[in-house]
Design a protein around this motif. Structure first.
Motif, PDB file in Angstrom:
ATOM      1  N   ARG A  89     -22.572  15.236 -52.022  1.00 53.52           N
ATOM      2  CA  ARG A  89     -21.516  15.166 -51.232  1.00 53.52           C
ATOM      3  C   ARG A  89     -21.332  16.349 -50.031  1.00 53.52           C
TER       4      ARG A  89
ATOM      5  N   CYS B 163     -24.379   4.432 -41.620  1.00 51.87           N
ATOM      6  CA  CYS B 163     -23.459   5.544 -40.979  1.00 51.87           C
ATOM      7  C   CYS B 163     -23.787   5.971 -39.798  1.00 51.87           C
TER       8      CYS B 163
ATOM      9  N   GLU C  42     -21.353   8.256 -50.978  1.00 55.12           N
ATOM     10  CA  GLU C  42     -20.139   8.428 -50.925  1.00 55.12           C
ATOM     11  C   GLU C  42     -19.832   8.942 -49.793  1.00 55.12           C
ATOM     12  N   ALA C  43     -20.202  10.113 -49.341  1.00 53.81           N
ATOM     13  CA  ALA C  43     -19.919  11.060 -48.243  1.00 53.81           C
ATOM     14  C   ALA C  43     -19.989  10.377 -46.886  1.00 53.81           C
TER      15      ALA C  43
ATOM     16  N   TYR D 182     -19.636   0.333 -49.600  1.00 55.85           N
ATOM     17  CA  TYR D 182     -18.652   0.766 -50.743  1.00 55.85           C
ATOM     18  C   TYR D 182     -19.263   0.086 -51.992  1.00 55.85           C
TER      19      TYR D 182
ATOM     20  N   MET E  77     -20.455   7.061 -46.664  1.00 59.26           N
ATOM     21  CA  MET E  77     -19.329   6.030 -46.533  1.00 59.26           C
ATOM     22  C   MET E  77     -18.146   6.425 -46.004  1.00 59.26           C
ATOM     23  N   GLU E  78     -17.638   7.621 -46.309  1.00 63.89           N
ATOM     24  CA  GLU E  78     -16.134   8.393 -46.131  1.00 63.89           C
ATOM     25  C   GLU E  78     -16.386   8.526 -44.617  1.00 63.89           C
ATOM     26  N   ILE E  79     -17.213   9.197 -44.120  1.00 61.14           N
ATOM     27  CA  ILE E  79     -17.499   9.574 -42.612  1.00 61.14           C
ATOM     28  C   ILE E  79     -17.646   8.363 -41.889  1.00 61.14           C
TER      29      ILE E  79
ATOM     30  N   ARG F 116     -16.192   5.475 -42.412  1.00 57.47           N
ATOM     31  CA  ARG F 116     -14.811   5.112 -42.628  1.00 57.47           C
ATOM     32  C   ARG F 116     -14.024   5.814 -41.495  1.00 57.47           C
ATOM     33  N   ASP F 117     -14.109   7.119 -41.568  1.00 52.00           N
ATOM     34  CA  ASP F 117     -12.975   7.862 -40.857  1.00 52.00           C
ATOM     35  C   ASP F 117     -13.373   7.595 -39.278  1.00 52.00           C
TER      36      ASP F 117
ATOM     37  N   LEU G  43     -10.495   0.314 -48.269  1.00 56.39           N
ATOM     38  CA  LEU G  43     -10.944   1.387 -47.473  1.00 56.39           C
ATOM     39  C   LEU G  43     -10.211   1.861 -46.504  1.00 56.39           C
TER      40      LEU G  43
END
Lengths: 364, 401
Positions: A80, A316, A238-239, A272, A241-243, A245-246, B382
């Motif tokens: 991550r 991403c 996972e990181a 995801y 994916m979160e970046i 999403r944000d 999400l």
């Protein structure tokens, strides 16, 4: 068969994440790309201080006697945060080879240093596309190694390397000190991994295991490393994916957040799926160490984690548009790492073949 | 052996003993009517052995056990090809909703017992030509009629309606309010005057689903299972009933072993296909995907056993598995080349690649299309924004058609 993380394991995940988030930032990682021969020393100091190097080694040799599950949790967090040093995996692989196949003397000689992190270990089996070549690039004669190993992860900094070599008429797994080995740094797209070509010339080496058992042993070590790397890949995915999403909930276009467009939201939902499949395979594989299906589980983890990290980092960047390809934003750190991890510990093609061999009982 | 493992062993042994009478071989060649008759007997045998309504309350005739026992039994049962699917919807959703929302408890108990013993079948009348993914967009209406209601309109994709005795239905009772607020939930007698069921033939040749027409169908207000205008909440409760059901990483198609066997037995350019890199890659990637789903399911079960709530990743199963089953089935047909044309519409989707392939599109649509599932993952898990919805807050009868 599957496992749930217990409280102690969850604490390892939480604590390692906290420590890494506090001590590793992309501002430190970016400059590493522009020179060769440097790595993130702060990360390695942290790993030593936190006891991560000792985690999965036996107590008798200054280890903490935990296992692949716990080390996997840390690798996930390292992935991550793009920890920027290759040693967590390579050190572990070298130590496990000595622990599983070495003599008492060899264990006493090497393991405490590897456990404390004062000794840095590397594992050098591959020859180009072949993670476990039919004809290894090194030759062991008596107790001397000759030949060139290319693209050894951590090779530039390692003190010792566990190698796969041609012994007298049969393959052999051996451990060599690298003090007098000539090393050439490779200018890489992911420089902080310290990839190097190692030139062995009459280098002293100690045999760990010979014959058919050597190939099996090498595959086992690769599988152990692959599970750790897969955790790192799943963490990186996972990181990403979160970046993604944000960014998709913040960035607006045509009067709404871009995450409201199905072309964007479905892309992230697909990531995801890949991340969760990889994570599930990683946890399962780590829990199967020592069981007959371990290699199969490791291969599955490796395959799904490679797909997850490559896809997540690719998508991403795409979701970010122009800003995604700038040096400063640093998404390319993940893009680079996704590819370097995909090659370390055997490429996708290698693990696909290993898996199918296991499923069919016959090699291609 | 844990209690659950003991339960599994006992269930497996009982199921094994049922194979000669109700298994795949016993059903071979039966007409659908005969198969259904056999299915009713099998359901009765399950009831008598204590394997019907496993996780339902005992006051309604269930076994009062946990969800884990239910999933464990279903997983074992899936291995044998018993004719249990006729009751899948009935016992899966309408009957649990009836137990939860039905007012006349004595009447409810009678229905539950009949359904558990295979005597009565219920269907679920939700989808419409204009309201599938957008359930709240439905147009079938119920108007006050004396002390009760009068239903007019059309439902579609209603599984097993042609064999059903009763159904649960969501209809519009007020078109003057925004779409979610004007719906009401009822049960209906499928044999009532004005109900017409017309089977739809699907691509695979079977007719499990139907169009159902309602022409002035009169029902009493005692058929109502939600407040007037409160039907959407009950509809959602219906859809949420079984979040963790027995799942199948093969996407309800053939197991990967069958593909490996095919690749070993097929010669491609003078060599066994299993030696071909393209084939090997697909085997490896499918294995990795399927083993991931199995690990997710195993962890969900372990969490439930430990009294915890499983993570949302369980929702991936259908989305991921059916899509990849579709592609693998295409490859299996490709691999057979000119031997791949044969089609037997009685072949099992779980054993025959062609049957698996031709029915896979249905699997990608029924129970939530891929797109709907992706939206759900994106929004509920999400936290991504909802799609732009121009009908939001607009009275139903003012939404442009």
């Amino acid at each position: 068969m599957s496992i749930l993380y217990d409280e102690g394991q969850q604490a390892i995940a939480t604590e390692s994440r906290r420590v890494l988030e506090a001590r590793v930032s992309k501002e430190e990682l970016l400059p590493l790309l522009e020179t060769s021969g440097r790595y993130h020393e702060g990360y390695w100091t942290t790993a030593k201080e936190q006891g991560w190097t000792a985690l999965a080694l036996p107590e008798a040799y200054s280890g903490l006697d935990l296992g692949l599950v716990e080390l996997g949790l840390i690798a996930h967090q390292a992935g991550r945060s793009l920890s920027g040093a290759p040693f967590l995996t390579s050190n572990f692989g070298a130590a496990k080879a000595i622990e599983l196949y070495g003599t008492e003397d060899q264990k006493a000689k090497w393991l405490p240093g590897l456990a404390s992190g004062e000794t840095i270990g590397a594992v050098a089996f591959a020859s180009g596309a072949n993670a476990l070549p039919a004809r290894p690039a090194l030759t062991l004669t008596g107790e001397r190694l000759d030949g060139v190993m290319t693209g050894v992860s951590a090779g530039l900094a390692a003190d010792i390397a566990v190698v796969f070599a041609n012994g007298p008429g049969m393959p052999v797994l051996a451990v060599a000190e690298l003090a007098d080995v000539k090393r050439t740094a490779i200018a890489s797209f992911d420089n902080s991994r310290l990839y190097a070509d190692l030139e062995f010339a009459d280098t002293p080496a100690e045999t760990l295991v010979t014959g058919g058992a050597a190939r099996e042993a090498a595959l086992h070590i690769l599988a152990l490393q692959a599970v750790i790397t897969a955790h790192e890949q799943a963490g990186g995915a996972e990181a990403m994916m979160e970046i993604a999403r944000d960014y998709a909930v913040t960035r607006r276009a045509f009067g709404q957040p871009i995450g409201a467009f199905q072309s964007i939201k479905h892309r992230i939902a697909e990531i995801y799926g890949l991340v969760e499949l990889a994570r599930a395979n990683c946890i399962h594989a780590a829990s199967r160490e020592g069981q007959s299906d371990f290699i199969t589980a490791a291969a599955a983890a490796r395959i799904s984690a490679t797909e997850a990290y490559d896809t997540a980092s690719r998508d991403c960047v795409q979701i970010h548009g122009g800003i995604g390809v700038t040096w400063e934003l640093g998404l390319h750190l993940h893009t680079r790492r996704a590819r370097s991890l995909a090659i370390e510990q055997g490429n996708l093609l290698f693990w696909e073949d290993v898996l199918v061999d296991r499923l069919t009982g016959e090699a291609a | 052996m844990s209690d659950l493992e003991a339960y599994r062993a006992k269930a497996a042994a009982w199921l094994e003993s049922m194979v000669p009478t109700y298994g795949k071989a016993a059903r071979k060649g039966l007409s659908e009517a005969d198969d259904l008759a056999l299915a009713r007997k099998y359901q009765k045998a399950k009831f008598d052995a204590g394997y019907a309504g496993i996780n339902w309350p005992t006051e309604f005739g269930g076994q009062g056990k946990g969800h884990l026992e239910k999933v464990t039994f279903d997983t074992e049962e899936m291995k044998h090809g018993f004719p249990s699917f006729y009751f899948g919807i009935s016992l899966g959703m309408p009957i649990p909703v009836l137990m939860q929302f039905g007012e006349d408890k004595a009447w409810v108990k009678e229905r539950v017992l009949k359904a558990l013993q295979g005597e009565e079948i219920w269907c679920q009348l939700f989808s419409e030509p204009a309201g599938g993914s957008d359930l709240a967009g439905l147009r079938t209406k119920a108007e006050p009629d004396g002390n009760g209601w009068k239903i007019n309109g059309q439902k579609v994709w209603t599984s097993w309606a042609h064999y059903s005795d009763y159904g649960v239905i969501v209809v519009r009772t007020d078109p003057n309010v925004p779409k979610h607020k004007g719906l009401t939930y009822f049960w209906v007698d499928m044999k009532a005057p004005g109900v017409t069921v017309r089977p739809i033939k699907l691509v695979g040749g079977d007719s499990h689903v139907n169009e159902v027409f309602f022409d002035d169908v009169k029902i009493g207000d005692d058929h109502r299972m939600s407040p007037v205008g409160g039907g959407f909440a009950v509809a959602i409760a219906t859809l949420m009933i079984e979040r963790y059901v027995a799942t199948d990483s093969a996407g309800f198609g053939p197991h990967l072993d069958l593909f490996v066997e095919l690749a070993k037995d097929t010669e491609l350019n003078g060599k066994p296909a299993i030696e071909d890199g393209r084939i090997r890659q697909q085997i490896a990637r499918n294995y990795a995907m399927r083993s991931g789903l199995q690990s997710i399911t195993a962890r969900a079960m372990a969490m439930m056993q430990a009294g915890m709530t499983p993570g949302p990743e369980g929702s991936l199963n259908k989305l991921v598995a059916v899509r990849s089953r579709q592609k693998l089935s295409e490859l299996a047909i490709d691999l057979q080349g000119s031997d791949g044309f044969t089609y037997d519409d009685h072949a099992s989707q779980k054993e025959d690649w062609t049957s698996s392939w031709i029915n896979a599109p249905t699997g990608r649509i029924a129970g939530g299309s891929d797109e709907t599932l992706l939206n759900t993952i994106a929004e509920k898990i999400l936290g991504l924004p909802q799609d732009h919805r121009p009908d939001k807050g607009v009275p139903f009868n003012q939404i442009p058609a």
